[in-house]
Enzyme design. Structure first.
Site: not given
Ligand code: GDG
Length: 740
Positions: A34-35, A92, A146, A170, A277, A376, A383, A684
């Site tokens: 993840g980035g 959690y 978060d 997030h 997810r 979301d 992106k 007053d």
């Molecule tokens: C929360 C917020 C917000 C998915 N499958 C694989 C994989 N991924 C990575 C994707 C993406 C990430 O998971 C999913 O990010 P999202 O933004 O779509 O959703 P949430 O997990 O719900 O994240 C969301 C985020 O936080 C950030 O602030 O955008 O709205 O809900 O990066 O690429 N990565 C790999 N294998 C997979 O099979 N390597």
């Protein structure tokens, strides 16, 4: 590398950026892809610092391993916060994922309200804060992430008033009406407001939060500037849309084989991709129905389009997620059963995680990405897909209910609940001319490139540093000061009685008394106040009762007129027993006053009392007019009061606003009212000082503007009616009700 690099960085998030697997030869740590992780780690190693979080295990099953983190790599330290199985279940899976997650994504009816999970959430948040205190020095920048950690900023602030704290959410922050469903909404607001900067993905979430600060805590809010006055600090509230690691994604996508062009019939199978997810907020079920409708309504796509859905398992121990998985399996089975033919299957489905390079390759290969969450915070998949379109092709279909839609306007935006609209968007995407595809995608790529994840981190940390400077450099606003002083005192009784003067307190002073009308804002607030069960609102005035009533025509509010000689409200109808004996005398005095020869004077015959206004009298003649009025009133044997631009005559009875206030309290709440009710009097005028005195020690008084005789007899001061409005707003909001 980053502008505010001088302070070390402490990241606090629910999860550490790796998973741990107990193995006989020792724990196996796997870094999460993840980035965000890859972007944060260089910053951490550059500035020095630590990442605090949970490692995914629990102490009951894994013992000491639950507190274990890998050795420091490239200057980044991790600290694992151990949680017991019960804490994981309550903090959690419980409060975070069964209460906050559904509520913040507008699944109100799936939101569990359970005080036990809330208590554990509080305790665990407190532990996170303690760990952050231990890991930071006084100058560290602490960045909390978060919805699992909404109370952490508050605990940190309690520990260190001058700490540098940034908070980023997030997920969406819901509208005020949804958020207040939560019985702990105020405690959560206070929690987040412990930060110097509260960041959201998009402006609308920030706006929701600002409104909640005003409505639920009665804070002074500057919505345009994104500032909340809270406990003597200015908290900044801003949108900071997260980005992705564009350069890295582009590199991976460029290494992928070129995508086949399938615009002409017989070219091959077009690929439509979904990556999520496994979560009910992602709109998976509706998405599958749209695919089904596509093949029904547009049979030309049968055999020519395949939809691939990648699902990453998540929160498997939360029941709602198991059910979701079953529904999806069933729907896919049905659609495939209905349309599969020859070697072609309409839906391919993979429930597992892929390595990042493979995922990026799949993005690159997909002709269309279908990103249709029901709600979301941002959605990174949208992106990432755009970043992976290195040949400026591909079509993104995006839910308008994802935060990403605010930036990615050139996508085909859809309402994810509208199954047929999504079907039609898919059909358009699959038949879109290349020119249009390229035009849309290049605009999207420019946007995504301009705000990548590195820029996001840099901007957030810079903004948090600036917010800290601003928060420190302010004095308390007057109404904040009063609130702070009264907060604890108010919270210890179930009822608050608020007596508030009319002219000069609820309305600004005007030249002619008949022109003093309530502003819409004050009237609306009083109407709201009248409906709040713990508030007993009383408007007090020197005006005749009917006059006040007509200016404050709000049922449920008690009105005290004629400086206390007349009172009317729910359960009270009072007229001083001897007032009528003086009526004829008051009328005669009014006649005498009317004969005083000074242009601009105004006589107000109020029945029980009489007023002689001199506001519009030329200043050269004012003194003389007042002297004459005083002697007229004295000659008639009346008690004289000199107020603000007014001289008043009233019956010589031992009665005034203060005694009227005590009368109302006794009638309404019984003789022992001080043990049941907190009383605040706001006024007053000189005549209000009688009430200030009567309430000394058993209530609290607030002088509006400077006291006319220069001696402050009130406990507190507010500068003007605008500050009174702010203060009343806070009372109405219940901001002083203690959390929990
Ligand atoms: C929360 C917020 C917000 C998915 N499958 C694989 C994989 N991924 C990575 C994707 C993406 C990430 O998971 C999913 O990010 P999202 O933004 O779509 O959703 P949430 O997990 O719900 O994240 C969301 C985020 O936080 C950030 O602030 O955008 O709205 O809900 O990066 O690429 N990565 C790999 N294998 C997979 O099979 N390597």
């Amino acid at each position: 590398m980053y502008a505010s690099a001088r302070h070390s960085l402490v990241i606090v998030s629910n999860r550490l950026p790796f998973t741990v697997e107990p193995r006989p030869e020792g724990p196996l740590f796997t870094r999460s892809p993840g980035g965000l992780v890859t972007a944060l780690e260089p910053v951490l190693s550059d500035r020095g610092g630590v990442w605090i979080g949970w490692n995914g295990l629990n102490t009951d099953d894994a013992g000491d391993l639950a507190g274990f983190a890998p050795e420091s790599q490239s200057g980044v330290r991790y600290r694992a916060l151990p949680l017991s199985a019960r804490e994981v279940a309550r903090y959690y899976e419980g409060f975070s994922n069964r209460t906050l997650w559904p509520l913040f994504h507008y699944f109100v009816s799936s939101t569990r309200i359970d005080a036990r999970t809330w208590r554990t959430y509080e305790q665990v948040n407190q532990r996170f804060a303690e760990a952050a205190v231990q890991e930071s020095d006084p100058d560290s920048m602490i960045w909390i992430h978060d919805y699992q950690l909404l109370r952490v900023p508050h605990y940190l602030r309690q520990h260190h008033e001058r700490a540098r704290i940034g908070f980023f959410l997030h997920v969406p922050f819901p509208s005020a009406d949804v958020f207040r469903v939560l019985p702990w909404s105020r405690a959560i607001m206070r929690g987040m407001l412990g930060a110097d900067l509260v960041g959201f993905h998009v402006q609308s979430y920030a706006e929701h939060f600002l409104l909640c600060a005003e409505r639920l805590l009665g804070c002074e809010v500057d919505s345009k500037a994104g500032i909340v006055q809270f406990e003597g600090r200015q908290v900044s509230v801003q949108a900071h849309p997260i980005g992705v690691d564009v350069a890295h994604i582009e590199a991976l996508a460029s290494a992928a084989p070129p995508r086949p062009d399938v615009t002409e019939p017989g070219d091959g199978v077009a690929q439509v991709l979904g990556v999520d997810r496994l979560d009910y907020s992602k709109g998976l079920h509706q998405r599958l129905l749209s695919i089904e409708r596509l093949f029904e309504l547009h049979p030309m796509h049968r055999g020519r389009v395949t939809f691939t859905q990648i699902l990453v398992p998540s929160r498997e121990r939360v029941k709602e997620y198991e059910q979701l998985k079953r529904d999806i399996d069933e729907t896919i089975g049905r659609v495939n059963g209905k349309f599969s033919e020859g070697g072609w299957t309409p839906i391919r489905y993979m429930v597992r995680s892929f390595p990042q390079d493979e995922l990026m390759c799949r993005y690159h290969q997909a002709h269309v990405a279908l990103v249709t969450p029901l709600r979301d915070g941002m959605n990174l998949v949208a992106k990432e897909y755009v970043a992976a379109q290195v040949s400026n092709d591909g079509v993104l279909i995006l839910s308008e209910l994802a935060g990403a839609a605010e930036e990615l306007q050139e996508a085909l935006l859809v309402n994810p609940f509208d199954v047929e609209a999504v079907t039609e968007a898919l059909h358009s995407a699959l038949t879109m001319p290349r020119d249009e595809r390229r035009a849309r995608m290049s605009a999207l790529r420019d946007r995504v490139r301009a705000n990548d994840v590195h820029g996001w981190i840099r901007r957030f940390l810079q903004a948090a540093g600036l917010a800290w400077d601003r928060a420190r450099n302010t004095d308390l606003s007057p109404s904040d000061r009063v609130r702070r002083a009264l907060e604890g005192w108010l919270g210890t009784r179930s009822t608050v009685a608020v007596f508030v003067d009319y002219d000069g307190t609820l309305t600004p002073i005007v030249d002619r008394p008949e022109e003093a009308v309530l502003s819409d804002a004050v009237r609306e607030l009083l109407e709201q106040a009248a409906r709040v069960p713990y508030l007993d609102l009383v408007v007090v005035s020197g005006r005749a009762l009917d006059d006040v009533r007509s200016r404050v025509p709000i049922p449920g509010i008690t009105v005290v007129g004629n400086h206390g000689f007349e009172i009317e409200g729910p359960g009270i109808s009072y007229r001083h027993p001897h007032v009528d004996a003086h009526r004829a005398n008051i009328e005669r005095a009014a006649g005498d006053l009317a004969r005083i020869d000074a242009p601009g004077t105004q006589v107000e015959q109020k029945g029980a009392t009489v007023a002689f206004h001199v506001r519009r009298v030329d200043s050269a003649r004012k003194g003389e007019a007042v002297t004459q009025a005083l002697s007229v009133l004295r000659d008639r044997g009346l008690e004289v009061m000199v107020g603000n631009q007014v001289v008043e005559g009233r019956p010589p009875l031992d009665w005034h606003k203060g005694r009227a206030v005590l009368h109302v309290l006794r009638e309404r709440h019984g003789a022992n009212w001080p043990s049941k009710v907190r009383v605040i009097y706001i006024g007053d005028d000189t005549t209000d000082q009688d009430a200030f005195r009567s309430l000394r020690g058993i209530g609290r008084s607030i002088q509006v503007g400077r006291a006319r005789n220069g001696t402050a007899t009130a406990d507190f001061m507010l500068p003007d009616p605008a500050a009174v409005l702010q203060f009343l707003r806070w009372l109405v909001s219940g901001g002083f009700v203690s959390p929990g």
